[in-house]
Design a protein around this motif. Structure first.
Motif, mmCIF file in Angstrom:
data_model
loop_
_atom_site.group_PDB
_atom_site.id
_atom_site.type_symbol
_atom_site.label_atom_id
_atom_site.label_comp_id
_atom_site.label_asym_id
_atom_site.label_seq_id
_atom_site.Cartn_x
_atom_site.Cartn_y
_atom_site.Cartn_z
ATOM 1 N N ILE A 41 64.706 31.053 -3.802
ATOM 2 C CA ILE A 41 63.335 30.558 -3.650
ATOM 3 C C ILE A 41 63.135 29.381 -4.586
ATOM 4 N N ALA A 42 62.816 28.238 -3.999
ATOM 5 C CA ALA A 42 62.587 27.073 -4.839
ATOM 6 C C ALA A 42 61.126 26.982 -5.251
ATOM 7 N N ASN A 43 60.258 27.350 -4.338
ATOM 8 C CA ASN A 43 58.844 27.195 -4.635
ATOM 9 C C ASN A 43 58.070 28.187 -3.779
ATOM 10 N N ASN A 44 57.254 28.997 -4.419
ATOM 11 C CA ASN A 44 56.449 29.947 -3.647
ATOM 12 C C ASN A 44 55.097 30.062 -4.308
ATOM 13 N N THR A 45 54.128 29.340 -3.798
ATOM 14 C CA THR A 45 52.794 29.440 -4.372
ATOM 15 C C THR A 45 51.863 30.231 -3.472
ATOM 16 N N SER A 46 52.429 30.976 -2.531
ATOM 17 C CA SER A 46 51.561 31.750 -1.644
ATOM 18 C C SER A 46 51.208 33.078 -2.305
ATOM 19 N N ILE A 47 50.327 33.829 -1.618
ATOM 20 C CA ILE A 47 49.945 35.103 -2.212
ATOM 21 C C ILE A 47 50.957 36.190 -1.920
ATOM 22 N N ILE A 48 51.938 35.907 -1.059
ATOM 23 C CA ILE A 48 52.968 36.913 -0.809
ATOM 24 C C ILE A 48 53.949 36.839 -1.971
ATOM 25 N N GLN A 49 54.243 37.987 -2.567
ATOM 26 C CA GLN A 49 55.158 37.972 -3.709
ATOM 27 C C GLN A 49 56.562 37.602 -3.248
ATOM 28 N N ASP A 50 57.375 37.093 -4.184
ATOM 29 C CA ASP A 50 58.745 36.668 -3.846
ATOM 30 C C ASP A 50 59.537 37.783 -3.208
ATOM 31 N N GLU A 51 59.473 38.962 -3.824
ATOM 32 C CA GLU A 51 60.355 40.023 -3.339
ATOM 33 C C GLU A 51 59.883 40.550 -1.994
ATOM 34 N N VAL A 52 58.583 40.529 -1.788
ATOM 35 C CA VAL A 52 58.068 40.995 -0.491
ATOM 36 C C VAL A 52 58.479 40.018 0.599
ATOM 37 N N LEU A 53 58.395 38.738 0.270
ATOM 38 C CA LEU A 53 58.818 37.727 1.239
ATOM 39 C C LEU A 53 60.297 37.856 1.554
ATOM 40 N N ALA A 54 61.110 38.083 0.521
ATOM 41 C CA ALA A 54 62.547 38.220 0.742
ATOM 42 C C ALA A 54 62.852 39.466 1.576
ATOM 43 N N HIS A 55 62.109 40.527 1.313
ATOM 44 C CA HIS A 55 62.303 41.748 2.107
ATOM 45 C C HIS A 55 61.983 41.509 3.565
ATOM 46 N N ARG A 56 60.884 40.817 3.819
ATOM 47 C CA ARG A 56 60.494 40.556 5.208
ATOM 48 C C ARG A 56 61.511 39.661 5.898
ATOM 49 N N LEU A 57 62.011 38.663 5.160
ATOM 50 C CA LEU A 57 63.009 37.796 5.779
ATOM 51 C C LEU A 57 64.266 38.559 6.129
ATOM 52 N N GLY A 58 64.629 39.547 5.292
ATOM 53 C CA GLY A 58 65.830 40.322 5.578
ATOM 54 C C GLY A 58 65.708 41.115 6.863
ATOM 55 N N LEU A 59 64.490 41.505 7.205
ATOM 56 C CA LEU A 59 64.312 42.326 8.392
ATOM 57 C C LEU A 59 64.231 41.523 9.674
ATOM 58 N N VAL A 60 64.215 40.200 9.584
ATOM 59 C CA VAL A 60 64.109 39.388 10.800
ATOM 60 C C VAL A 60 65.445 39.406 11.537
ATOM 61 N N PRO A 61 65.476 39.777 12.810
ATOM 62 C CA PRO A 61 66.769 39.789 13.510
ATOM 63 C C PRO A 61 67.214 38.381 13.873
ATOM 64 N N ILE A 62 68.521 38.164 13.801
ATOM 65 C CA ILE A 62 69.069 36.827 13.996
ATOM 66 C C ILE A 62 69.986 36.833 15.201
ATOM 67 N N ARG A 63 69.854 35.815 16.030
ATOM 68 C CA ARG A 63 70.631 35.747 17.267
ATOM 69 C C ARG A 63 71.967 35.090 16.977
ATOM 70 N N VAL A 64 72.943 35.907 16.621
ATOM 71 C CA VAL A 64 74.273 35.347 16.365
ATOM 72 C C VAL A 64 75.279 36.468 16.576
ATOM 73 N N ASP A 65 76.482 36.135 17.000
ATOM 74 C CA ASP A 65 77.494 37.151 17.233
ATOM 75 C C ASP A 65 78.203 37.472 15.926
ATOM 76 N N PRO A 66 78.099 38.696 15.428
ATOM 77 C CA PRO A 66 78.702 38.964 14.122
ATOM 78 C C PRO A 66 80.219 38.983 14.146
ATOM 79 N N ARG A 67 80.828 39.053 15.332
ATOM 80 C CA ARG A 67 82.276 39.091 15.338
ATOM 81 C C ARG A 67 82.878 37.749 14.953
ATOM 82 N N LEU A 68 82.079 36.695 14.973
ATOM 83 C CA LEU A 68 82.618 35.401 14.581
ATOM 84 C C LEU A 68 82.692 35.249 13.078
#
Lengths: 285, 81
Positions: A41-68
Motif C-alpha cells: 500500500i503506497a497511499n490509503n487515506t480512505s476510511i477503510i483500514q489497510d488490513e480490511v482493504l487487503a483482506h477484501r482484495l484477497g477474496l476477489v476472484p481472478i480470471r486466470v488459469d492457475p496451471r500456468l
C-alpha cells in the motif's frame, strides 16, 4: 448433466459415499487457484483500514488459469512464473461526489511491480533499472495464453471500497497460487454439495381422484397422471430427481401406506457453484 | 493463538516420514499405520477400500486430534496370507 459458466451439476452412479465426500472435500480444499496475497500500500487515506482493504482484495476472484503458474514459496523471488501483479489507483477529488471502488479498477501489470524498493546502496542507482518488488524476467504479455485474454478479476462489479471527497487509494497487489486448505480465498468453488437420488415408490396403484390429489400436493410436480383407458387415470412418478423430500405427499390420513420415500443407495448428484468455472472443469478432466 | 500454521496441514516437515507402521502387540495380524499431514479426505476412502478386501477383518481410521494433522489407520487381517 448441466454445465453453465457459474455452476455445474453431474451424477455419479455406482460409487460409495466415501468417494463422493472426498470428491467434495477435494473440490473445496485442494484445487489450486490464484488469489491476491500481498498488498503493498503506497497511499490509503480512505476510511477503510489497510488490513480490511487487503483482506477484501484477497477474496476477489481472478480470471486466470492457475496451471500456468508455479507455487511461490518463502525462499523464492517473485517472478513472472509465480506472481500476477495488479495495481489499484483511485482518487476522489474534492468537491466531487462519493466514489465506489469496484473490482474493475484493478489493472493488470504484465511487466511486474512498479513500486521501487528502497535500497541502501547509493551506487546501484542511475545506470541500472531501479529495483522493484518483483523480478520479472520477461513481460507476462508474451505468454500466448495472455495475449488474447488479459488477466482481470472475474466479476467487475465487486465493491472493494468507498471513497469520500479528497480520499485516495494507491496500492499494488500480488496474486500467487495456493490451495483452499491454507485459506478459503484460494478455494475455486463458492460451495459444492452432493445429495443422493430420491426414490419415490408408489406402494399401491393410485387412481382417479386420489391421483389428482397426489399430483396437486407435490410442490415440484414430481407426479404425473397417465391415462389407462376406460376413463381411469393412474399416477406415476415422472421426475424423481426434482423431489426435495418435503414429505408433502405423505401428509394426510392414509397416504403413508401409498407412498414411500427413500434414497437410491449409490446414485449421487453433485452440485458445484463456481466462481472460476473453467478452471475446475479442466482440472477435473 | 495456539493454532498451528495453516500450511502445516499438508507440508511434511523434514525428518518425519509420511507413513509409518507399528505392529500391534496384543492382537495377532494387526497393525497401525500413521500417515502424516492427511485428513478425512484420504482416510475415509482408504477405510472404505480396505473394507472391500476379503482378507481384512478390521479396518478403521481416526484423527487423534483435529489440530494435529495426521491419521491413524488400524487394520487387522484374518490370517497372514
Amino acid at each position: 448433466v448441466r454445465l453453465n459458466e457459474d455452476d455445474m451439476e453431474f451424477d455419479m452412479i455406482g460409487i460409495d459415499a466415501a468417494i463422493a465426500n472426498s470428491f467434495r472435500r477435494i473440490l473445496i480444499a485442494e484445487l489450486p487457484t490464484m488469489a491476491i496475497e500481498k498488498v503493498l500500500i503506497a497511499n490509503n487515506t480512505s476510511i477503510i483500514q489497510d488490513e480490511v482493504l487487503a483482506h477484501r482484495l484477497g477474496l476477489v476472484p481472478i480470471r486466470v488459469d492457475p496451471r500456468l503458474f508455479d507455487y511461490l514459496s518463502e525462499n523464492d523471488q517473485p517472478n513472472e512464473k509465480n506472481t500476477v501483479v495488479f495495481k489499484l489507483h483511485v482518487q476522489c477529488k474534492r468537491g466531487s461526489p462519493r466514489i465506489t471502488v469496484k473490482s474493475d479498477a484493478l489493472k493488470w501489470l504484465p511487466n511486474g511491480s512498479e513500486l521501487v524498493k528502497e535500497t541502501r546502496n547509493a551506487t546501484s542507482d542511475s545506470s541500472s533499472k531501479p529495483e522493484t518488488y518483483t523480478y520479472f524476467g520477461c513481460s507476462q504479455e508474451t505468454i500466448p495464453e495472455f495475449v488474447k485474454n488479459p488477466i482481470i478479476p472475474k466479476y467487475p462489479d465487486i465493491i472493494v471500497a468507498k471513497l469520500g471527497p479528497g480520499q485516495e487509494i494507491e496500492l499494488e497487489a500480488h496474486a500467487v497460487k495456493g490451495i483452499g486448505k491454507t485459506h478459503a480465498k484460494w478455494s475455486p468453488v463458492a460451495t459444492a454439495w452432493y445429495r443422493m437420488l430420491p426414490e419415490v415408490v408408489l406402494l399401491e396403484d393410485i387412481e382417479d381422484d386420489l391421483a389428482e390429489e397426489l399430483k396437486s400436493k407435490c410442490p415440484v410436480n414430481v407426479f404425473d397422471i397417465e391415462d389407462l383407458g376406460k376413463g381411469r387415470r393412474r399416477a406415476t412418478v415422472a421426475r424423481p430427481r426434482a423431489c426435495t423430500l418435503c414429505r408433502e405427499c405423505i401428509r394426510g390420513d392414509d397416504w403413508e401406506k401409498r407412498v414411500a420415500l427413500r434414497r437410491v443407495k449409490d446414485h449421487f448428484i453433485l452440485k458445484i457453484l463456481e466462481d472460476k468455472c473453467e478452471r475446475v472443469i479442466t482440472e477435473l478432466s | 493463538m495456539n493454532a498451528p500454521d495453516r500450511y502445516e496441514r499438508f507440508v511434511v516437515p523434514e525428518g518425519t516420514k509420511k507413513v509409518s507402521y507399528e505392529r500391534d502387540t496384543k492382537i495377532i495380524n494387526a497393525a497401525t499405520f500413521t500417515i502424516e499431514r492427511e485428513d478425512h479426505t484420504i482416510g475415509n476412502i482408504l477405510r472404505m477400500q480396505l473394507h472391500r478386501d476379503e482378507n481384512v477383518l478390521f479396518a478403521g481410521y481416526k484423527l487423534p486430534h483435529p489440530l494435529q494433522y495426521k491419521i491413524l489407520v488400524r487394520v487387522s487381517l484374518f490370517f497372514v496370507g
